[in-house]
Scaffold this active site. Sequence first.
Site, mmCIF file in Angstrom:
data_model
loop_
_atom_site.group_PDB
_atom_site.id
_atom_site.type_symbol
_atom_site.label_atom_id
_atom_site.label_comp_id
_atom_site.label_asym_id
_atom_site.label_seq_id
_atom_site.Cartn_x
_atom_site.Cartn_y
_atom_site.Cartn_z
ATOM 1 N N TYR A 154 0.800 -1.048 -0.076
ATOM 2 C CA TYR A 154 0.074 -0.011 -0.054
ATOM 3 C C TYR A 154 0.900 1.087 0.023
ATOM 4 O O TYR A 154 1.936 1.334 1.101
ATOM 5 C CB TYR A 154 -0.905 -0.058 1.234
ATOM 6 C CG TYR A 154 -1.915 1.241 1.501
ATOM 7 C CD1 TYR A 154 -1.466 2.109 2.446
ATOM 8 C CD2 TYR A 154 -2.865 1.309 0.487
ATOM 9 C CE1 TYR A 154 -2.203 3.325 2.450
ATOM 10 C CE2 TYR A 154 -3.634 2.525 0.895
ATOM 11 C CZ TYR A 154 -3.478 3.626 1.839
ATOM 12 O OH TYR A 154 -4.204 4.700 1.838
ATOM 13 N N ASP B 17 9.386 2.964 -0.852
ATOM 14 C CA ASP B 17 8.108 3.586 0.036
ATOM 15 C C ASP B 17 8.672 3.408 1.400
ATOM 16 O O ASP B 17 8.400 2.205 2.151
ATOM 17 C CB ASP B 17 6.931 3.462 -0.326
ATOM 18 C CG ASP B 17 6.039 3.974 0.466
ATOM 19 O OD1 ASP B 17 4.702 3.629 0.114
ATOM 20 O OD2 ASP B 17 6.253 4.735 1.389
ATOM 21 N N LYS C 252 5.083 9.530 8.629
ATOM 22 C CA LYS C 252 4.989 9.016 9.696
ATOM 23 C C LYS C 252 5.922 9.326 10.805
ATOM 24 O O LYS C 252 5.968 10.457 11.309
ATOM 25 C CB LYS C 252 4.869 7.291 9.837
ATOM 26 C CG LYS C 252 3.552 6.973 8.919
ATOM 27 C CD LYS C 252 3.672 5.259 9.006
ATOM 28 C CE LYS C 252 2.390 4.997 8.010
ATOM 29 N NZ LYS C 252 1.142 4.886 8.649
HETATM 30 P P1 KE4 Z 1 -0.740 8.357 4.439
HETATM 31 O O1 KE4 Z 1 -1.256 9.125 3.026
HETATM 32 O O2 KE4 Z 1 -1.709 7.534 5.072
HETATM 33 O O3 KE4 Z 1 0.005 9.279 5.421
HETATM 34 O O4 KE4 Z 1 0.533 7.332 4.029
HETATM 35 C C1 KE4 Z 1 0.077 6.522 2.919
HETATM 36 C C2 KE4 Z 1 1.179 5.222 3.148
HETATM 37 C C3 KE4 Z 1 2.133 5.315 2.166
HETATM 38 N N1 KE4 Z 1 3.155 4.192 2.002
HETATM 39 C C4 KE4 Z 1 3.034 3.355 3.277
HETATM 40 C C5 KE4 Z 1 4.192 2.315 3.099
HETATM 41 C C6 KE4 Z 1 2.098 3.383 4.228
HETATM 42 O O5 KE4 Z 1 1.971 2.483 5.179
HETATM 43 C C7 KE4 Z 1 1.074 4.300 4.205
HETATM 44 C C8 KE4 Z 1 0.152 4.478 5.078
HETATM 45 N N2 KE4 Z 1 -0.205 3.580 6.066
HETATM 46 C C9 KE4 Z 1 -1.509 3.162 6.528
HETATM 47 C C10 KE4 Z 1 -1.406 2.066 7.707
HETATM 48 N N3 KE4 Z 1 -1.188 0.900 7.232
HETATM 49 C C11 KE4 Z 1 -2.050 4.473 7.213
HETATM 50 C C12 KE4 Z 1 -3.344 4.165 8.351
HETATM 51 C C13 KE4 Z 1 -4.534 4.556 7.431
HETATM 52 O O6 KE4 Z 1 -4.728 4.218 6.223
HETATM 53 O O7 KE4 Z 1 -5.377 5.044 8.294
#
Ligand code: KE4
Length: 419
Positions: free
Chosen positions: A135, A230, A258
């Site tokens: 993701y 990523d 994060k």
């Molecule tokens: P955000 O747009 O949620 O800040 O980041 C996206 C993203 C991009 N790349 C990786 C490897 C990520 O894990 C994420 C976001 N992770 C999720 C949890 N698996 C965020 C939690 C959510 O979607 O509420």
Amino acid sequence: MRRARAVTPGGVSSPVRAFGGVGGDPFVVERGEGARIWDVDGREYIDYVLSWGPLALGHAAPAVLDAVAEAMQRGTSFGIPCEAETELAECIVQRMPHVEMLRFVSSGTEATMSAIRLARAATGRDAILKFDGCYHGHADGFLVRAGSGVATLGLPNSPGVPHSVASHTLVAPFNDPDAACRVARATNGRLAAIIVEPVVGNAGFIAPDPSFLRALRTIADDTGALLVFDEVMTGFRIAPGGARERFGVTPDLTTLGKVIGGGLPAAAYGGRRDLMEMMAPSGAVYQAGTLSGNPLAMAAGLATLRALTPELHARMAERTARLVTGLRAAAARRGVPFTADSAGSMWGFFFRGEPVRNFTDAKASNVDRFRRFFHEALARGVYLAPSPFESAFVSAAHGDAEIDLTLERLDDALGAALS
Ligand code: KE4
């Protein structure tokens, strides 16, 4: 939650928080401190989700609160260059020398979306290769066989993504270099980028085979595509210097998020200087953001990274490994098919006897048992990620006492989940 659902879809600001992966209603949080959170009914939990990764120092870490309080006195946002942005950028570049230059944005989605736009501009190509179950945020082109909430809710992809966009996204299984090579070569020179979570955190926790990331570097070089790590989740979690330090493979671009915001909205994309200087205003590739480099988020991120010394990182990694070892032992004592692994302060587990090497393996794990275990753990005051397709984290505030207490509670939860 009834009030929330009346005014927001599912009552949540992000789908994976809705407990769709485990059933039942999420609790409503009141406050957090250190390794613990309390819900509005006064229940206490040891928290291993830590806001899905950002809180490397734990909740309400004094260093972070002091830094934000101090920054706040001077204002909360300017939209004007501010020294805090340069200080955090210099700190990141110093820890990740392969990130020669970076641009701050406000979410991981913006970071990966911008990195791909840059890769497409730099190569003049459109196709991207991602891996099943990974993701990279919710930008249109990434919602193809994605992990995290997309997998949790069993969504094949997402409505609203034009076929013309999704058709540029190719997918291969993680840990399968031959498949990645076949897909890359089949694009006949149209591949702009290979993007990968160097340690997968969004299909559950899946570590790369020793040779996999090196193979992606070779495929990228052979096909003229850029390699994008990523590290939104793995950054400052799996090693002080990220995936390049842990695996010895250098990407062309890296995305972060994060931890670098310390719990406030901040993310970044960066890498080779020749590529980053293509971004406006130095170059012609456009990307922008009102709150990019927000001084409060910069202060929180800087306080977090400054506290995350190699010694602290090593202590967090050791405690995480002890937790995982203890969980494996508890499952073995009960004869439960179970696998668990960690990298630095990031960890995960599956109810499956055989190793989990890709998303297909992860989906074949016993998700019903995961659901029962999740709720038994919650009832005993341990908050794990509410989905089998997420990872867990340890913070600097998870001391030996928290790890011991967690192992005791999770052993009991395991017994209850099996009965
Ligand atoms: P955000 O747009 O949620 O800040 O980041 C996206 C993203 C991009 N790349 C990786 C490897 C990520 O894990 C994420 C976001 N992770 C999720 C949890 N698996 C965020 C939690 C959510 O979607 O509420």
